[in-house]
Write a protein that holds these residues in place. Sequence first.
Motif, short mmCIF file in Angstrom:
data_model
loop_
_atom_site.label_atom_id
_atom_site.label_comp_id
_atom_site.label_asym_id
_atom_site.label_seq_id
_atom_site.Cartn_x
_atom_site.Cartn_y
_atom_site.Cartn_z
N MET A 124 13.99 5.55 -18.17
CA MET A 124 15.33 5.53 -18.77
C MET A 124 15.29 6.33 -20.07
SD MET A 124 17.22 3.87 -21.38
CE MET A 124 16.34 2.35 -21.72
N THR A 125 16.12 7.37 -20.16
CA THR A 125 16.01 8.32 -21.27
C THR A 125 17.23 8.30 -22.20
OG1 THR A 125 16.95 10.07 -19.88
CG2 THR A 125 14.54 9.89 -19.96
N GLY A 126 18.14 7.36 -22.03
CA GLY A 126 19.33 7.31 -22.87
C GLY A 126 19.01 7.04 -24.33
N ASP A 127 19.90 7.50 -25.19
CA ASP A 127 19.68 7.34 -26.63
C ASP A 127 20.36 6.09 -27.19
OD1 ASP A 127 18.26 9.74 -26.74
OD2 ASP A 127 20.12 10.90 -26.97
N HIS A 128 20.99 5.30 -26.33
CA HIS A 128 21.80 4.20 -26.82
C HIS A 128 21.22 2.83 -26.48
CE1 HIS A 128 24.72 7.21 -27.89
NE2 HIS A 128 24.76 7.64 -26.65
#
Length: 304
Positions: free
Chosen positions: A149-153
Amino acid sequence: MTASFARALEAAQDAAGSQNHPTHTLYVVATPIGNLADISLRALQVLRLVDAVACEDTRHTQQLLRAYGLDRPGGQLLAVHQHNEAEAAQGVLDKLAQGQRVAYVSDAGTPAISDPGARLVATVRAAGYRVLPLPGASSVVTVLSASGMTGDHGFVFAGFLPSKAAERQSAVQALAAEPRAVVLLEAPHRIEALAQALGVLGERRITIGRELTKQFEQIATLPAQDLAAWLAEKPERQRGEFALVLHDAPVTTSTGEGERVLRLLLPELPLKTAVKLAAEISGESKNVLYDRALQFKQGAEDGV
């Protein structure tokens, strides 16, 4: 107890034996989610040291302790589970009042996250006693670490969705509007129903972790719309305990064309059909347009 855990107990004594272990304290102890070797040295030392062990299932916990060579008389095991947590907490308070050390363990993983334990912790803290957590295995962080999972949030933890179909579908619709990654848990007898419900999320990626840390561990990442078919391919894929990551929603740059087309189609067509056609016409993300369609629908119902 195997010879390997005999050596582990010696190592636990060497590593944590000289540390401070205060009395009048509830120790919240994480235990393995499958692989017995995932116990920490500090957890072994505390489970050997405490005067009593409160647990979700006394039989399960006795087997776990026995595997490590830490057998206890039945009177030192206190059943504290979701059906008696409020009342059983008083028994723990009585022992803490006597200056004892009490450990709490759930059947697997870190207590008080999805398993029982939160009410016990709150009661003990409200009574003025110390709660000392021992970190360790957790299916939530385990599946996240393997998801890519690469999301910034960040992520949110949703746990088990409702078992009733209508309530579960409403929960999935809420997930569709959640841009962050979401961690879900599910039992084997409900995983097929969950997969069917998640299918409406289309191409949004899902990582499914089955039997994490165990011999037949399996981890796969695929579009939500393909999850039900993936489970159906092989019967063994529906067995075991499941932890899932709904990946963060992809960020797309919208020209506004998809929304314009969607507004034209929604009054004339079913929601899913309108979204599908709007995505094909505009080239924009079906997931994003689906979220917008839900917002339009809610706005219309609210009179906005």
